[in-house]
Motif scaffolding. Structure first.
Motif, PDB file in Angstrom:
ATOM      1  N   PHE A 187       0.831  -1.204   0.000  1.00  0.00           N
ATOM      2  CA  PHE A 187       0.000   0.000   0.000  1.00  0.00           C
ATOM      3  C   PHE A 187       0.868   1.258   0.000  1.00  0.00           C
ATOM      4  CE2 PHE A 187       0.508  -1.462   4.420  1.00  0.00           C
ATOM      5  CZ  PHE A 187       1.130  -0.356   5.001  1.00  0.00           C
ATOM      6  N   TYR A 188       0.259   2.355  -0.503  1.00  0.00           N
ATOM      7  CA  TYR A 188       0.882   3.677  -0.494  1.00  0.00           C
ATOM      8  C   TYR A 188      -0.163   4.684  -0.038  1.00  0.00           C
ATOM      9  CZ  TYR A 188       4.198   1.450  -3.760  1.00  0.00           C
ATOM     10  OH  TYR A 188       5.102   0.615  -4.361  1.00  0.00           O
ATOM     11  N   GLY A 189       0.256   5.683   0.762  1.00  0.00           N
ATOM     12  CA  GLY A 189      -0.688   6.685   1.213  1.00  0.00           C
ATOM     13  C   GLY A 189      -0.044   8.048   1.402  1.00  0.00           C
ATOM     14  N   ASP A 194      -6.965  12.329   0.025  1.00  0.00           N
ATOM     15  CA  ASP A 194      -7.774  11.117  -0.126  1.00  0.00           C
ATOM     16  C   ASP A 194      -6.991   9.999  -0.807  1.00  0.00           C
ATOM     17  OD1 ASP A 194      -7.553  12.144  -2.675  1.00  0.00           O
ATOM     18  OD2 ASP A 194      -9.706  12.240  -3.081  1.00  0.00           O
ATOM     19  N   PHE A 196      -4.925   6.823  -1.479  1.00  0.00           N
ATOM     20  CA  PHE A 196      -4.533   5.523  -0.917  1.00  0.00           C
ATOM     21  C   PHE A 196      -4.585   4.511  -2.051  1.00  0.00           C
ATOM     22  CE2 PHE A 196      -5.063   1.553   1.514  1.00  0.00           C
ATOM     23  CZ  PHE A 196      -4.002   1.689   2.409  1.00  0.00           C
ATOM     24  N   TYR A 197      -3.474   3.807  -2.264  1.00  0.00           N
ATOM     25  CA  TYR A 197      -3.371   2.867  -3.392  1.00  0.00           C
ATOM     26  C   TYR A 197      -2.846   1.548  -2.850  1.00  0.00           C
ATOM     27  CZ  TYR A 197      -1.887   1.032  -7.979  1.00  0.00           C
ATOM     28  OH  TYR A 197      -1.721   0.273  -9.115  1.00  0.00           O
ATOM     29  N   TRP A 198      -3.475   0.441  -3.240  1.00  0.00           N
ATOM     30  CA  TRP A 198      -2.996  -0.869  -2.809  1.00  0.00           C
ATOM     31  C   TRP A 198      -3.044  -1.857  -3.972  1.00  0.00           C
ATOM     32  CZ3 TRP A 198      -6.085  -5.209  -3.136  1.00  0.00           C
ATOM     33  CH2 TRP A 198      -7.468  -4.984  -3.307  1.00  0.00           C
ATOM     34  N   GLU A 226     -10.958   0.629   3.151  1.00  0.00           N
ATOM     35  CA  GLU A 226     -11.213   1.811   3.979  1.00  0.00           C
ATOM     36  C   GLU A 226     -10.641   1.625   5.381  1.00  0.00           C
ATOM     37  OE1 GLU A 226     -13.865   1.559   0.598  1.00  0.00           O
ATOM     38  OE2 GLU A 226     -13.602   0.158   2.272  1.00  0.00           O
ATOM     39  N   LYS A 229      -6.832   1.833   5.100  1.00  0.00           N
ATOM     40  CA  LYS A 229      -6.392   3.231   4.982  1.00  0.00           C
ATOM     41  C   LYS A 229      -6.440   3.922   6.340  1.00  0.00           C
ATOM     42  CE  LYS A 229      -7.238   7.636   2.569  1.00  0.00           C
ATOM     43  NZ  LYS A 229      -6.987   8.462   3.771  1.00  0.00           N
ATOM     44  N   CYS A 232      -3.572   2.739   8.413  1.00  0.00           N
ATOM     45  CA  CYS A 232      -2.300   3.250   7.893  1.00  0.00           C
ATOM     46  C   CYS A 232      -2.148   4.743   8.182  1.00  0.00           C
ATOM     47  CB  CYS A 232      -2.193   2.988   6.399  1.00  0.00           C
ATOM     48  SG  CYS A 232      -2.015   1.239   5.989  1.00  0.00           S
ATOM     49  N   ASP A 233      -3.234   5.505   8.033  1.00  0.00           N
ATOM     50  CA  ASP A 233      -3.169   6.931   8.354  1.00  0.00           C
ATOM     51  C   ASP A 233      -2.838   7.121   9.837  1.00  0.00           C
ATOM     52  OD1 ASP A 233      -3.682   7.767   5.786  1.00  0.00           O
ATOM     53  OD2 ASP A 233      -5.810   8.189   6.117  1.00  0.00           O
ATOM     54  N   GLY A 245       4.374   4.224   2.858  1.00  0.00           N
ATOM     55  CA  GLY A 245       4.018   3.010   2.140  1.00  0.00           C
ATOM     56  C   GLY A 245       4.356   1.829   3.016  1.00  0.00           C
TER      57      GLY A 245
END
Length: 292
Positions: A187-189, A194, A196-198, A226, A229, A232-233, A245
């Motif tokens: 994942f990347y954030g 908004d 967030f990519y996985w 969701e 994310k 991770c946030d 990430g």
């Protein structure tokens, strides 16, 4: 102030030593971020870690992928003098394996069972207490630079052999995680956006050291992106990194556990969108900082 009336911003590239198998990708995401900041009206200068130190560069607003201890210490000094740095040098330190694992576990971020110890304290009995049969051994004192810094062990005896090898290499401490069965998800954030990519790295043939093959092709267990994310946030807030990430394992019941969390990865599969969002994040922090 630049000629546009907006602040000038300094970007620091990551030294190639700290970009194993991703030198070009790391350079491209920093440049994409610089271009996006320029499109927002900022004047941007970029430099290498060596140039930053040798030329004693300074700025009120800095975005940095640096990892060397000397640069991190210099950035801490500038931050203490009022500079805004993304990611914070303290956040970069927090993403070193030992500190990262301790902070995530202490704050109830879903994480594998782990043993964190100096090499002299590691015993076969302590490893058995994890209740697993296979393990991941990770150097605790830095980010992974070499393939051997993260090693898979198929037994307690093999784990102890890897601990011995770490000792030969002068590594002072180790993080040992239980191996988790399930889908490996990368994942990347970017905080305050908004974005967030996985994706499944094994299926996409995306690899740094080839360890993705251990879990193999994803079975695509259903889970909540969701919820991932949100976790991770929160991990980013705890670790003090806004551009992040990492990796997690999703089990058959849809539960996820974060096994790695990094400051400013390459964003290789989603670079263009990520660069825009990172610039957005930096811009928001500059405006917030300027309003103090």
């Amino acid at each position: 102030m630049g000629t546009t009336g907006k602040p000038q911003v300094l970007g620091i590239e990551r030294a190639t030593k700290y970009s194993p198998n991703h030198i070009g990708n790391d350079r491209r995401i920093l440049q994409r971020t610089a271009e996006s900041l320029q499109q927002l009206g900022y004047e941007v200068e970029t430099c290498t870690e060596d140039e930053f130190l040798q030329q004693q560069k300074r700025a009120d607003y800095i975005f940095s992928m640096a990892r060397s201890e000397q640069v991190i210490q210099r950035l801490k000094q500038l931050e203490s003098e009022g500079a805004m740095v993304i990611n914070s040098p303290y956040g970069v330190d927090n993403c070193i394996r030992k500190q990262m694992t301790e902070l995530l576990i202490a704050n109830d971020i879903p994480h594998p069972k782990s043993l964190i110890a100096d090499l002299s304290e590691v015993s076969a009995e302590a490893i058995k207490q994890l209740g697993a049969t296979t393990f991941w051994l990770k150097r605790g004192d830095s980010h992974a630079i070499h393939r051997e810094d993260v090693s898979y062990a198929r037994s307690v005896d093999e784990a102890m052999s890897i601990v011995e090898e770490f000792g030969y290499r002068g590594i002072p401490n180790v993080v040992i995680n239980e191996h988790l069965q399930g889908d490996l998800v990368k994942f990347y954030g970017v905080a305050d956006t908004d974005f967030f990519y996985w994706f499944y790295p094994y299926d996409a043939e995306h690899s740094k050291f080839g360890h993705e093959a251990i879990n193999g092709r994803a079975k695509e267990f259903r889970f909540s992106p969701e919820d991932l994310k949100a976790a991770c946030d929160r991990a980013g807030e705890i670790l003090k990194v806004k551009v992040y990430g990492g990796d997690c394992i999703v089990d058959a019941q849809g539960n996820f556990r974060i096994i790695d969390f990094n400051d400013w990865p390459s964003f290789a599969p989603c670079r263009d969108e990520a660069g825009v969002k990172i610039a957005e994040c930096i811009g928001k922090q500059i405006e917030k900082n300027a309003g103090k």
